[in-house]
Every structure is written in C-alpha cells, then in structure tokens.
Design a protein around this motif. Structure first.
Motif, PDB file in Angstrom:
ATOM      1  N   TRP A 109       0.837  -1.201   0.000  1.00  0.00           N
ATOM      2  CA  TRP A 109       0.000   0.000   0.000  1.00  0.00           C
ATOM      3  C   TRP A 109       0.877   1.258   0.000  1.00  0.00           C
ATOM      4  CZ3 TRP A 109      -5.164   1.182  -0.406  1.00  0.00           C
ATOM      5  CH2 TRP A 109      -5.534   2.475  -0.042  1.00  0.00           C
ATOM      6  N   ASN A 110       1.955   1.231   0.766  1.00  0.00           N
ATOM      7  CA  ASN A 110       2.788   2.420   0.930  1.00  0.00           C
ATOM      8  C   ASN A 110       3.843   2.583  -0.153  1.00  0.00           C
ATOM      9  OD1 ASN A 110       1.359   2.842   3.233  1.00  0.00           O
ATOM     10  ND2 ASN A 110       2.999   2.292   4.648  1.00  0.00           N
ATOM     11  N   GLU A 111       4.022   1.598  -1.001  1.00  0.00           N
ATOM     12  CA  GLU A 111       5.144   1.639  -1.930  1.00  0.00           C
ATOM     13  C   GLU A 111       4.988   2.737  -2.975  1.00  0.00           C
ATOM     14  OE1 GLU A 111       8.007   0.295  -1.906  1.00  0.00           O
ATOM     15  OE2 GLU A 111       8.614   1.051  -3.866  1.00  0.00           O
ATOM     16  N   TYR A 112       6.052   3.502  -3.140  1.00  0.00           N
ATOM     17  CA  TYR A 112       6.021   4.557  -4.147  1.00  0.00           C
ATOM     18  C   TYR A 112       6.942   4.238  -5.330  1.00  0.00           C
ATOM     19  CZ  TYR A 112       6.689   8.983  -6.471  1.00  0.00           C
ATOM     20  OH  TYR A 112       6.773   9.951  -7.428  1.00  0.00           O
ATOM     21  N   LEU A 113       8.214   3.951  -5.048  1.00  0.00           N
ATOM     22  CA  LEU A 113       9.213   3.836  -6.118  1.00  0.00           C
ATOM     23  C   LEU A 113       8.838   2.796  -7.184  1.00  0.00           C
ATOM     24  CD1 LEU A 113      11.968   4.246  -7.483  1.00  0.00           C
ATOM     25  CD2 LEU A 113      12.943   2.722  -5.777  1.00  0.00           C
ATOM     26  N   TYR A 114       8.550   1.573  -6.746  1.00  0.00           N
ATOM     27  CA  TYR A 114       8.250   0.519  -7.718  1.00  0.00           C
ATOM     28  C   TYR A 114       6.970   0.829  -8.473  1.00  0.00           C
ATOM     29  CZ  TYR A 114      12.001  -2.547  -6.185  1.00  0.00           C
ATOM     30  OH  TYR A 114      13.227  -3.067  -5.927  1.00  0.00           O
ATOM     31  N   ALA A 115       5.978   1.369  -7.752  1.00  0.00           N
ATOM     32  CA  ALA A 115       4.708   1.700  -8.395  1.00  0.00           C
ATOM     33  C   ALA A 115       4.931   2.757  -9.465  1.00  0.00           C
ATOM     34  CB  ALA A 115       3.717   2.185  -7.347  1.00  0.00           C
ATOM     35  N   PHE A 116       5.771   3.721  -9.142  1.00  0.00           N
ATOM     36  CA  PHE A 116       6.014   4.834 -10.055  1.00  0.00           C
ATOM     37  C   PHE A 116       6.817   4.373 -11.282  1.00  0.00           C
ATOM     38  CE2 PHE A 116      10.080   7.282 -10.144  1.00  0.00           C
ATOM     39  CZ  PHE A 116       9.754   8.352 -10.959  1.00  0.00           C
ATOM     40  N   LEU A 117       7.709   3.400 -11.092  1.00  0.00           N
ATOM     41  CA  LEU A 117       8.474   2.896 -12.238  1.00  0.00           C
ATOM     42  C   LEU A 117       7.647   1.963 -13.116  1.00  0.00           C
ATOM     43  CD1 LEU A 117      11.972   1.971 -10.764  1.00  0.00           C
ATOM     44  CD2 LEU A 117      11.437   3.830 -12.336  1.00  0.00           C
ATOM     45  N   LEU A 118       6.861   1.095 -12.475  1.00  0.00           N
ATOM     46  CA  LEU A 118       6.262  -0.009 -13.221  1.00  0.00           C
ATOM     47  C   LEU A 118       4.910   0.335 -13.841  1.00  0.00           C
ATOM     48  CD1 LEU A 118       7.221  -2.884 -10.749  1.00  0.00           C
ATOM     49  CD2 LEU A 118       8.311  -2.333 -12.918  1.00  0.00           C
ATOM     50  N   LEU A 119       4.208   1.321 -13.264  1.00  0.00           N
ATOM     51  CA  LEU A 119       2.884   1.667 -13.786  1.00  0.00           C
ATOM     52  C   LEU A 119       2.891   3.113 -14.254  1.00  0.00           C
ATOM     53  CD1 LEU A 119       0.788   0.245 -10.812  1.00  0.00           C
ATOM     54  CD2 LEU A 119       1.391  -0.957 -12.907  1.00  0.00           C
ATOM     55  N   SER A 120       2.213   3.420 -15.370  1.00  0.00           N
ATOM     56  CA  SER A 120       2.205   4.821 -15.784  1.00  0.00           C
ATOM     57  C   SER A 120       0.834   5.308 -16.243  1.00  0.00           C
ATOM     58  CB  SER A 120       3.254   5.056 -16.870  1.00  0.00           C
ATOM     59  OG  SER A 120       3.121   4.093 -17.873  1.00  0.00           O
ATOM     60  N   ASN A 121       0.028   4.448 -16.798  1.00  0.00           N
ATOM     61  CA  ASN A 121      -1.297   4.839 -17.253  1.00  0.00           C
ATOM     62  C   ASN A 121      -2.160   5.349 -16.090  1.00  0.00           C
ATOM     63  OD1 ASN A 121      -4.046   4.627 -17.895  1.00  0.00           O
ATOM     64  ND2 ASN A 121      -3.595   3.167 -19.535  1.00  0.00           N
ATOM     65  N   ASP A 122      -2.820   6.498 -16.274  1.00  0.00           N
ATOM     66  CA  ASP A 122      -3.619   7.121 -15.212  1.00  0.00           C
ATOM     67  C   ASP A 122      -4.629   6.184 -14.548  1.00  0.00           C
ATOM     68  OD1 ASP A 122      -2.470   9.517 -15.068  1.00  0.00           O
ATOM     69  OD2 ASP A 122      -3.994  10.632 -16.193  1.00  0.00           O
ATOM     70  N   ARG A 123      -5.141   5.232 -15.313  1.00  0.00           N
ATOM     71  CA  ARG A 123      -6.142   4.337 -14.738  1.00  0.00           C
ATOM     72  C   ARG A 123      -5.518   3.059 -14.180  1.00  0.00           C
ATOM     73  NH1 ARG A 123     -11.187   5.924 -15.330  1.00  0.00           N
ATOM     74  NH2 ARG A 123     -12.062   3.854 -15.054  1.00  0.00           N
ATOM     75  N   GLU A 124      -4.203   2.914 -14.332  1.00  0.00           N
ATOM     76  CA  GLU A 124      -3.512   1.739 -13.779  1.00  0.00           C
ATOM     77  C   GLU A 124      -2.746   2.080 -12.507  1.00  0.00           C
ATOM     78  OE1 GLU A 124      -3.783  -1.253 -15.075  1.00  0.00           O
ATOM     79  OE2 GLU A 124      -4.967  -0.565 -16.792  1.00  0.00           O
TER      80      GLU A 124
END
Lengths: 283, 290
Positions: free
Chosen positions: A214-229
């Motif tokens: 829930w708290n993860e930022y770095l991996y989420a920001f690298l791996l996902l980019s589409n606004d709805r993803e």
C-alpha cells in the motif's frame, strides 16, 4: 494528596523537556498535512496554525472527483487496495509454504534457500528496482498490475520467510510426530496442525506485506504509468508535475491515503510490534 | 520416469519417490513458489543488469560525470553523519521511553506514527513547509524576526540536511522501538544493585546499559546503513535530486539514469556501491543466520 517533592518536580520537568520536542517533531508534518486538508486555499497558504474558516470542502472535491488531477481517484484507490490485497495473499502463500518446507519438512537445500532469501532482503530496494524495471519490460508486464504485485511479493517474501521460519522453529517437533503417528499426511499436518498454531505470525506477516504494498512509491512509479492503472501514491507524485499544484487537494488526498495504513497499524499493533521487531534484529 | 529402449522394452529407473520421502517431495513442492519468484525477479534481473553494466566504458562515463561524484559523497554523508545521529537519538530516546509514566506511554503510541504512515504525503507536507514563500516555517521566521527565511531547498547543503532530517523523521521510531526492546531485556537487578552502590546516571549507562546493548546497537547501525542506501523517498520526494542535481544519492541517481534511458549507467552506478554493501550484507547474514 501528597505534594510532590522538589526532586520529583525536577525529574518530571526534565522528562517534559524531552517529551515536548519529541511530540512536536513527530506531529508537525502530519498536523501540517491535516491543516491543509481542512483549509481553504487562501488559509493554507497564509501560514496560520489554524484556519480562519475550517472546512471539509477539500474532502468533498476529492470524493466527488471535481478536479483534473482527481478524475481517477476511485480507480486509483481501488488499484491500491487490490494490489495490496494481492501482495498480502501471495506473500502469505509463498512464505508460509517455504517456511513450512524449510523448518518442518527440513527439505534438502532449505538452508541455502533461506540464505538466498536473506540475501535478497539485504539488497537495497532502490538498487533492485533498476534491473527489475527492465526485466518487467522483458516479461511484457510493464503497466500491468501484475508487475507491481510480483515485485512487491519478491521484496516482502524474504523477510516473511525469515520471520515465519523463526516462529516455526519454536513449535515442538513432537506435534508433527504425533500427527504422523495418527496417520496424518503432510498436507493434513500443514493445514490442521501448522497453520492454526502459526496464526499470530501469519497475521503479522500478512499485515506487513499489505502495508508494504500500500505504501510503496518507487516501484509503483516505475512499473505503472497509465492514469487508470497507477496507485494512489503515484497519483500523488503526479500532482507535482503541474506548475500550479493544488496543494490543499494533494494534502487532502494524501491524508485519505494515509488513514488506512495508520488504522491497520493501530488495529494490529500488538502483532506487528511483537512479530516484526523481534524478527528484525536478533540480539 | 523410465528409459525407453527398442519397442516396448523399458528399464524402469529408480522412481524419484523411492529416493525421497513423501515429506521431502512435499518440501520441494512447497519451496518451489519462492524459488520461482527468486529466479524470475532476483537472479535474472540482477544477472541481466550486471551483464549490461559489464563494459568498462560505463565506469569511465560515471567517473567523468560530476553528478555521480557528488551523489557518492552525498551518500557517504547520509550514511556516516545521518545514521550516527539517528542511532544516537534512538539510543537516547529508548531510555526516555523506558521510563514508566502514563503520558510517556501515550507519547510512544503517537511517536510511531511517522513509521506507520506512508512516506509520500508526509514528505510532501515537509516539502511545502519548507517553501520559501508560502511555507509555514518561513512564515514563522518572518513573524518572529521580520526577516525572510532561507530558501531551504535551493542550497544543496541545506537541502541535503533537510533530506537527512526527513529520513530521520521517518525511520527513528522503528530503531527506537528495537532499542527499547533491547533495553527492556536488561535485568532490573543490575540497576537496583548499582543504585544501592550509589552509581550515578552516567555510571549506570556506562557500566550496565551500554555493555548489554553494544552488539544490538552495532547490528542496528549496520542494518540501517543497508536500508538507508535503499531509501529513495527521502531525497526524491523532498528535493527531486535538485537543485541542479546536487543532492542525489546513489539510489536516486540510479533511477535518474534509468529515466534517462541509460540502464547500463544506472546499473554501473549501483555496482560501484557493491564494495560497501557486500561486506555489510555478509556481516548481517552471519549474525542473523547464527
């Protein structure tokens, strides 16, 4: 009532001299976030310690998605929830199976796997992110929730296995032996003997994995980019891309985003503190 | 499994199940999910990354990039100064929180918040507090002195200091909690005996508390070093590596190269940290797997 002695007053004063700065240090960034959430824009930017006109208007803007940046608020909230839940379930599955195998079944090579897992635990997360980003691309998983789920399971599992193995080792071998005598199969031992006894550790590890994801930022920001993803933290980071960021909405959304982990933490505090700190460093 | 000869003649090889007990077969099956995760998302990426970073040109390029040198120095400052300050405060506060008072118990519940809430909203909150025009801190300075406060994030030294402060804010509760556990494990009799002998506060710390906690403290410091190397958020969310890329640390620098599509440089910058990381990892594994 007995009057305190001068010495007691002096001790109390010294303690307060530490306690008050500790309280302020801890709370100011969190209070500042809350202050923005309940302030109209003019008040938020005026540096006041309490707004002239406290309001819940910001919350209504967020919940009604009445801003360009908030178009996908519910989708992103749902993405965060779904990914955290999936990471929790998968980590529990992978780590419990591994810990049972290493600790109870004493599978050959188990010790080696344990050390490999520990090694992963010690690779700084931001360092692993670099090659993992490229690998997810090679696997064709970029912009797919599975990339983040699998990345977080990879990061959460080592510690989970380690904590669960420590807890498994404390269960007496006689339990397994007795169950074997009664004709139980390995799977029955796992399901009927092992899992119920491990419940407190499983709760701690499940919570740990869910909060981590829930708290993860770095991996989420690298791996996902589409606004709805994307997940909520990535959406919060994207607020900053604008020249004129709506900070009061950013802080309101951030406050909403920070509530579930804080609530989960306090609900499971006994398990978390006992299970996690005992596991973190063996003294 | 069997070896097929000509026609229907087969020589059965010893079945796997005769060499392994059913429990061991289950052991392998249950270990397989983690092994798959490990191979797919640790071994393959790390191997692939190292292969990409293998060319010596990468290291020459890094050596010639002033941002890399700066990031390496910043990382060292973070590790040497930041962590020691953090651990000393944690050691001190572990003593404070061990005092039996109702209000201290309540304070300890609140104290954990920075660790329990996610980084991004709180670090962004600090970022706004430090805004030179609109931030709370400069408003406060103006009200007090009538002067404008500093432009906190515009000076690389100040900005890096603030990033270290944010890092301490976020991770101090965790280490304090661990050190409290260590402190509570010390037998109370020792302190009572020392008190009877009239030992001072400092003597009690010097001869009882510190010797019992020394190993734990050193382990925590080393573990904290490894984790701090992986701390991307404190720097990235507060300064974004700026001003002028002067506040990068190795973890944000790696991601910066990655965003610039220079994966081999990103990997090479991480490889450069390995001579520091591997001895730490070796030491931690030895301690933990004892």
């Amino acid at each position: 009532m007995k009057l305190p002695t001068l010495r007691e007053v002096a001790t109390e004063a010294r303690l307060l001299l530490i306690g008050i700065p500790v309280f302020l240090w801890t709370m100011i960034p969190i209070y500042h976030m809350f202050l923005f959430a309940i302030s109209p824009k003019e008040d938020a930017f005026s540096g006041k310690l309490w707004p002239d006109h406290p309001t819940l208007h910001n919350f209504s803007i967020v919940f009604n998605q009445q801003h360009y940046f908030l178009r996908d608020f519910y989708v992103q909230f749902w993405n965060s929830t779904l990914i955290a839940a999936a990471v929790g379930v998968l980590t529990l599955f992978v780590a419990t199976a591994a810990a049972f195998s290493i600790s109870r079944l004493r599978v050959p090579g188990g010790r080696v796997v344990m050390n490999l897992a520990l090694f992963t635990y010690f690779i700084p997360a931001a360092f692993l992110a670099v090659p993992m980003y490229r690998t997810m691309g090679n696997y064709g998983l970029l912009n797919n929730h599975w990339s983040l789920i699998l990345a977080m399971v990879t990061i959460a599992s080592p510690y989970a296995i380690w904590v669960l193995k420590q807890a498994s080792d404390k269960l007496p071998v006689e339990l397994d032996e007795a169950a074997v005598m009664d004709g139980a199969t390995t799977l029955q031992i796992f399901r009927l003997v092992y899992l119920p006894l491990m419940m407190p550790s499983l709760v701690a590890i499940g919570t740990y994995a869910v909060l981590l994801a829930w708290n993860e930022y770095l991996y989420a920001f690298l791996l996902l980019s589409n606004d709805r993803e994307i997940t909520l933290p990535v959406a919060l980071g994207n607020f900053l891309a604008a020249d004129d960021s709506p900070w009061e909405l950013l802080m309101t959304t951030g406050f909403i985003y920070a509530l579930p982990p804080a609530a989960v933490y306090y609900a499971f505090r006994r398990y978390m503190v006992g299970g996690l700190t005992a596991g973190a460093v063996k003294s | 499994m069997a070896i097929t000869l000509s026609g229907d003649q087969t020589i059965p090889s010893a079945p796997l199940s005769s060499r392994l007990t059913p429990a061991q077969v289950w052991g392998i099956v249950l270990l397989a999910p983690y092994l798959l995760v490990f191979l797919a998302f640790v071994v393959y990426p790390v191997g692939y990354g190292l292969w990409l970073a293998r060319a010596p040109e990468n290291y020459v390029a890094l050596y010639n990039d002033p941002i890399f040198a700066r990031a390496a120095i910043n990382t060292l400052i973070f590790l040497v100064i930041g962590i020691n300050i953090k651990m000393l405060i944690a050691l001190f506060l572990s003593g404070f929180f061990a005092v039996q008072r109702t209000w201290i118990k309540w304070l300890s519940v609140i104290f954990i918040l920075p660790w329990a809430v996610p980084s991004i909203p709180t670090i962004l909150s600090v970022r706004f507090m430090l805004n030179p025009e609109w931030g709370m801190i400069n408003h406060f300075i103006f009200t007090l002195t009538g002067d404008d406060g500093p432009n906190w994030l515009n000076d690389p030294t100040v900005a890096l200091t603030m990033a270290i402060a944010v890092h301490i804010w976020k991770s101090l509760p965790f280490w304090t909690l661990i050190l409290i556990t260590g402190r509570l494990a010390i037998s109370h009799d020792l302190f009572e005996a020392a008190e009877v002998d009239g030992a001072s506060f400092w003597q009690k710390f010097r001869y009882i508390t510190w010797p019992s906690m020394q190993t734990l403290y050193v382990t925590c410091t080393l573990l904290s070093m490894i984790w701090t190397l992986g701390d991307f958020n404190s720097v990235y969310l507060l300064t974004g590596g700026g001003p002028a890329d002067l506040t990068h640390v190795l973890s944000t620098l790696g991601i910066r190269y990655l965003r610039l599509d220079q994966l081999s440089l990103a990997m090479a910058s991480i490889v450069c940290a390995m001579p520091f990381v591997l001895p730490l990892v070796y030491f931690m594994m030895k301690r933990l797997s004892r």
